[in-house]
Structures are given as structure tokens and as C-alpha cells.
Design a protein around this motif. Sequence first.
Motif, mmCIF file in Angstrom:
data_model
loop_
_atom_site.group_PDB
_atom_site.id
_atom_site.type_symbol
_atom_site.label_atom_id
_atom_site.label_comp_id
_atom_site.label_asym_id
_atom_site.label_seq_id
_atom_site.Cartn_x
_atom_site.Cartn_y
_atom_site.Cartn_z
ATOM 1 N N ILE A 21 0.868 -1.247 0.158
ATOM 2 C CA ILE A 21 0.149 -0.131 0.029
ATOM 3 C C ILE A 21 0.954 1.414 -0.024
ATOM 4 N N TYR A 22 0.306 2.202 -0.457
ATOM 5 C CA TYR A 22 0.884 3.511 -0.508
ATOM 6 C C TYR A 22 0.045 4.618 0.240
ATOM 7 N N SER A 23 0.765 5.331 1.421
ATOM 8 C CA SER A 23 -0.131 6.219 2.308
ATOM 9 C C SER A 23 -0.180 7.720 1.309
ATOM 10 N N VAL A 24 -1.331 8.049 0.963
ATOM 11 C CA VAL A 24 -1.241 9.417 0.488
ATOM 12 C C VAL A 24 -1.804 10.611 1.279
ATOM 13 N N LYS A 30 -6.225 15.088 4.399
ATOM 14 C CA LYS A 30 -6.460 13.503 4.611
ATOM 15 C C LYS A 30 -5.359 12.850 4.292
ATOM 16 N N THR A 31 -5.104 11.742 5.022
ATOM 17 C CA THR A 31 -4.226 10.553 4.495
ATOM 18 C C THR A 31 -5.003 9.300 4.312
ATOM 19 N N TRP A 32 -4.874 8.669 3.291
ATOM 20 C CA TRP A 32 -5.549 7.557 2.797
ATOM 21 C C TRP A 32 -4.490 6.504 2.290
ATOM 22 N N GLN A 33 -5.037 5.216 2.141
ATOM 23 C CA GLN A 33 -4.193 4.037 1.629
ATOM 24 C C GLN A 33 -4.585 3.690 0.539
ATOM 25 N N VAL A 34 -3.653 3.643 -0.707
ATOM 26 C CA VAL A 34 -3.769 3.221 -1.895
ATOM 27 C C VAL A 34 -3.149 2.055 -2.477
ATOM 28 N N ILE A 135 -12.793 2.198 -5.696
ATOM 29 C CA ILE A 135 -12.030 3.187 -6.613
ATOM 30 C C ILE A 135 -12.078 4.740 -5.816
ATOM 31 N N SER A 136 -13.455 4.784 -5.514
ATOM 32 C CA SER A 136 -13.775 6.001 -5.066
ATOM 33 C C SER A 136 -13.031 6.348 -3.527
ATOM 34 N N GLU A 137 -12.750 5.246 -2.877
ATOM 35 C CA GLU A 137 -12.256 5.273 -1.658
ATOM 36 C C GLU A 137 -10.848 5.642 -1.827
ATOM 37 N N GLU A 138 -10.054 4.970 -2.839
ATOM 38 C CA GLU A 138 -8.731 5.191 -3.162
ATOM 39 C C GLU A 138 -8.477 6.809 -3.674
#
Length: 168
Positions: A21-24, A30-34, A135-138
Amino acid sequence: MRTPSFGDFRRTIVDGEPYWIYSVFGKGDKTWQVTLPDAYLAYLKRWRTHLGLASPPPVPGESTPILPSNKGDAIGKRQVQRIYEEAMVATADRMEDQGNADEARQMRAIRSETHYLRHTGASQAIEAGGDIRHISEELGHANATFTESVYVNSEQARRRTEGRRRMV
């Protein structure tokens, strides 16, 4: 301003399945995981080898910038923009040389819009059959309805255009 580093990549295991995963860090602070595509890891390792880093895969907590400058710190947002624009213009020039003037003109029209990379990735994921919610979450969208309105509607418009151009 947060600098993207190799420490933002992380290998994880869920239900016995390993993946990266990559933390964006993005919009709205906001930080989220891709989830990284499996095929991406080879490119990431090749980049790290090119940079002369000791380990081909990223190491937890590593602070090395993903896009380092000649001085050792990270290149700035404007530099990334300039590199992207140069690549788009070079691509448009090649398209034009190959007789694709319309496509080259379209490429030049978006040459300074790095956001198109995001749209391209999302569109490719949708075309590949990806779940619109994932896809929306990422993408970091608040809900899938927004993602659907932007990407699925444009996909339907493209289908209509292609359908109208079919030969009978």
C-alpha cells in the motif's frame, strides 16, 4: 508541506495475502491508503536501484524522498509540474510526427494539467471492472456517487461517441 518518501510504501498482509500500500496525503489534509498494483512493484524496485538505495523494496520508516533533487532533498511541486509538461509536449510532438495531429492537439491542451494522471488511473480502473466504491475510496472521494458522476458518466459519453462512429 509534506514530502512523499519511500516510508509511505508499506507491505502488509491481510487474511494471509501479502500486498503493498501507499499512504497518500492529499485534499483536506487527509491521509488514505492506496493499494499498489502488483505490476507496480517492479518499477518501484527499478527506481530505487537507479537511485542507488540499498534495498530494492522500500523499508519501513524510510525518509528518502521518492523524487529526490540533486541536493538530496525532494524536488518541489513546480518541478514535478515542469517535468510532466515537458513529457506531454514531447509525446504530442511524437504523435504529430506520426500523423496524429488531432491527438497531439488534445495532448498539448492538457499539457499543464497533472490532474489528468489521476483521471486516467481512475478511468482505467473502471474500464478494467474495478468496484466503483473501492476506486472512490482510493481517490479520497467522500462517496462513490461523486466518483460515479465524474467517471461513469464520462465513460457513457465516450460509448455514445464510439457507437455513433461505428461503420454499418
